[in-house]
Design an enzyme around this catalytic site. Sequence first.
Site, PDB file in Angstrom:
ATOM      1  N   HIS A 133       0.859  -1.194   0.000  1.00  0.00           N
ATOM      2  CA  HIS A 133       0.000   0.000   0.000  1.00  0.00           C
ATOM      3  C   HIS A 133       0.890   1.237   0.000  1.00  0.00           C
ATOM      4  O   HIS A 133       1.981   1.233   0.583  1.00  0.00           O
ATOM      5  CB  HIS A 133      -0.983   0.014   1.172  1.00  0.00           C
ATOM      6  CG  HIS A 133      -0.370   0.097   2.536  1.00  0.00           C
ATOM      7  ND1 HIS A 133       0.028   1.293   3.116  1.00  0.00           N
ATOM      8  CD2 HIS A 133      -0.087  -0.869   3.462  1.00  0.00           C
ATOM      9  CE1 HIS A 133       0.508   1.062   4.329  1.00  0.00           C
ATOM     10  NE2 HIS A 133       0.466  -0.239   4.563  1.00  0.00           N
ATOM     11  N   ASP A 176      -0.455   4.432   0.738  1.00  0.00           N
ATOM     12  CA  ASP A 176      -0.884   5.435   1.713  1.00  0.00           C
ATOM     13  C   ASP A 176      -0.101   5.234   3.003  1.00  0.00           C
ATOM     14  O   ASP A 176       0.369   4.125   3.298  1.00  0.00           O
ATOM     15  CB  ASP A 176      -2.387   5.366   1.966  1.00  0.00           C
ATOM     16  CG  ASP A 176      -2.804   4.106   2.710  1.00  0.00           C
ATOM     17  OD1 ASP A 176      -2.475   3.000   2.231  1.00  0.00           O
ATOM     18  OD2 ASP A 176      -3.444   4.205   3.766  1.00  0.00           O
ATOM     19  N   ASP A 220       6.581   1.061   5.903  1.00  0.00           N
ATOM     20  CA  ASP A 220       5.131   0.790   5.927  1.00  0.00           C
ATOM     21  C   ASP A 220       4.399   1.766   5.021  1.00  0.00           C
ATOM     22  O   ASP A 220       3.938   2.792   5.487  1.00  0.00           O
ATOM     23  CB  ASP A 220       4.639   0.912   7.370  1.00  0.00           C
ATOM     24  CG  ASP A 220       3.172   0.555   7.536  1.00  0.00           C
ATOM     25  OD1 ASP A 220       2.644  -0.211   6.714  1.00  0.00           O
ATOM     26  OD2 ASP A 220       2.569   1.052   8.496  1.00  0.00           O
ATOM     27  N   GLU A 263      -5.125   1.766   3.038  1.00  0.00           N
ATOM     28  CA  GLU A 263      -5.019   0.712   4.051  1.00  0.00           C
ATOM     29  C   GLU A 263      -4.957   1.282   5.461  1.00  0.00           C
ATOM     30  O   GLU A 263      -5.577   0.749   6.384  1.00  0.00           O
ATOM     31  CB  GLU A 263      -3.781  -0.145   3.762  1.00  0.00           C
ATOM     32  CG  GLU A 263      -3.701  -1.435   4.586  1.00  0.00           C
ATOM     33  CD  GLU A 263      -3.056  -1.254   5.948  1.00  0.00           C
ATOM     34  OE1 GLU A 263      -3.229  -2.128   6.813  1.00  0.00           O
ATOM     35  OE2 GLU A 263      -2.377  -0.229   6.153  1.00  0.00           O
TER      36      GLU A 263
END
Length: 453
Positions: free
Chosen positions: A90, A92, A123, A156
């Site tokens: 992801h 975002d 992340d 996410e």
Amino acid sequence: MSSNPVAATVASLMSRAKEELTELVAFKSVADFDQFPRSESEGAARWIADALTAEGFEDVALLDTPDGTQSVYGYLPGPEGARTVLLYAHYDVQPPLDESGWTTPPFELTERDGRWYGRGTADCKGGLIMHLLALRALKADGGVPVHVKVIVEGSEEQGTGGLERYAEEHPDLLTADAVVIGDAGNFRAGLPTVTSTLRGMTLVRVSVDTLEGNLHSGQFGGAAPDALAALVRVLDSLRAEDGSTTVDGLNADSAWDGLQYDDEQFRKDAKVLDGVELIGSGTVADRIWARPAVTVLGIDCPPVVGATPSVQASARALISLRVPPGVDAAEATTLLRAHLESRTPWGARVSTEQIGQGQAFRADTTSPAYRAMAEAMAVAYPGQEMQYAGLGGSIPLCNTLAALYPKAEILLIGLSEPEAQIHAVNESVSPDELERLSVAEALFLRTYASGAN
């Protein structure tokens, strides 16, 4: 590891990987468009689409998902009759929180002490770079032996479920024999780990109202019901004396029977201040992987600076509840809302609203894909055996994919080891982990493609 052609290729590509991650981190792609411009997320999505196109992917598309964000999809065909593997990441990210707490700017990748710092480095923008490195290494060493689908989610971190609903509405899009979710991490740097369970989650907003408007605390305080005080009572009821989560009707005594987490190591990883106790009961693994955990994410009330001597008429809070495998997130949401409503004191008016929800996940670690990953990680991490750990966080898409494609094998790996400090200030990624996990993923795809596992 350099004697392996795949490993040598990945090593030669690391400077390019750093440049690409620098570009991607620069996008302030927080999918909360009340705080951050939508254009930042859309710019990140276009960057990813262009990167996939440059790698030869077909059918590259920006998918407009029902929550108002975009996910990026692409398909790379492999040999005829080959297996299909879906690679997930992801783009975002979490908000940077207090930017003054960052040593270097959160949206500028900065190398320091052998790590790359910036929001999303681990992340999970780094997860996309990991996928690209693995595919490039295979291309340079005989080609990619499987059909590859890539899906990169745009919301996410918000838990708003856009990609899950899109996948349900387009069930053929993400079909695959195996799924590699690049949004987890090693138990510690240098220890190859797959995540076998995820806690589910629910987000609930609670609002408490007691008065038509704020009142002078000197004139009315002591008799007029204070909404903020009522909310504090409600929030306190969610924890036992030792800090364990207590939601009426929700089981909170399950045990974890796998890899254990040493108390002192956890204190170090979590950066617990000297003299401050850990909360809860049971082992650390029990508490973070096998049991529910409530967290108050935010409270709407007057800040200390500028506060006036007033009895507050209204207050509200956003509450996260993590739930372990075996607990239905919808049932947990019902129990949490009932608890909040029943524990509100003084007859105060209370309302609750579900903001987001995701189910817990448990993988089948006996599948061929897990055996292939174990072989790959043994090469990428010489002398280390692949470990199985839980993850206290949630990736709601896992359950959606498991429900849509019950025969698919789902593996969770990634760059979020403890030193990465994801969701906190000074998030970082270890380039060594990025390199080794990219090698592991490439070797996994090759081994899995052969079917001899």
